[in-house]
Design an enzyme around this catalytic site. Sequence first.
Site: not given
Ligand code: 5GP
Length: 119
Positions: A92, A98-99, A105-107
């Site tokens: 993202n 929705g970042q 980070h790669l999901h």
């Molecule tokens: P984004 O929305 O930026 O693509 O993804 C961020 C991701 O980080 C989300 O899926 C969220 O659940 C995860 N996340 C947020 N805080 C933490 C945390 O403290 N530890 C871990 N392991 N994941 C987190």
Amino acid sequence: MNDCLFCRIVAREIPADVVHETDRTLAFRDVNPQAPTHVLVVPKEHHATAGLLVGADPQLLADVVASAHAVAVQEGLVTDDGAEPGYRLVANTGPAAGQTVHHLHLHVLGGRPLTWPPG
Ligand code: 5GP
Ligand code: ZN
């Protein structure tokens, strides 16, 4: 980068369920998983987005992708030389996508059928 959540996880200041590590990457389970396997793969060095990282250090982006593949193999989502049953990589970028954490980070998502198009 003390205010960056993922820099703090890399520094082991915040605990995480680490599943894979190299000298330049770290992979840990998402705290709010959206699939049976939901792992986040990050470069240990702070870069905000994939687009910024590929300009700054293309090898490091390749290392992140290689780690994501290694996680997928480790999780049984593919064989090392295959693509079945399969998995999804998501990066993202920006508010429209929705970042929420501004450290690339790669999901790695898998373990269930993943529909398309995404939301
Ligand atoms: P984004 O929305 O930026 O693509 O993804 C961020 C991701 O980080 C989300 O899926 C969220 O659940 C995860 N996340 C947020 N805080 C933490 C945390 O403290 N530890 C871990 N392991 N994941 C987190
Ligand atoms: Zn960071």
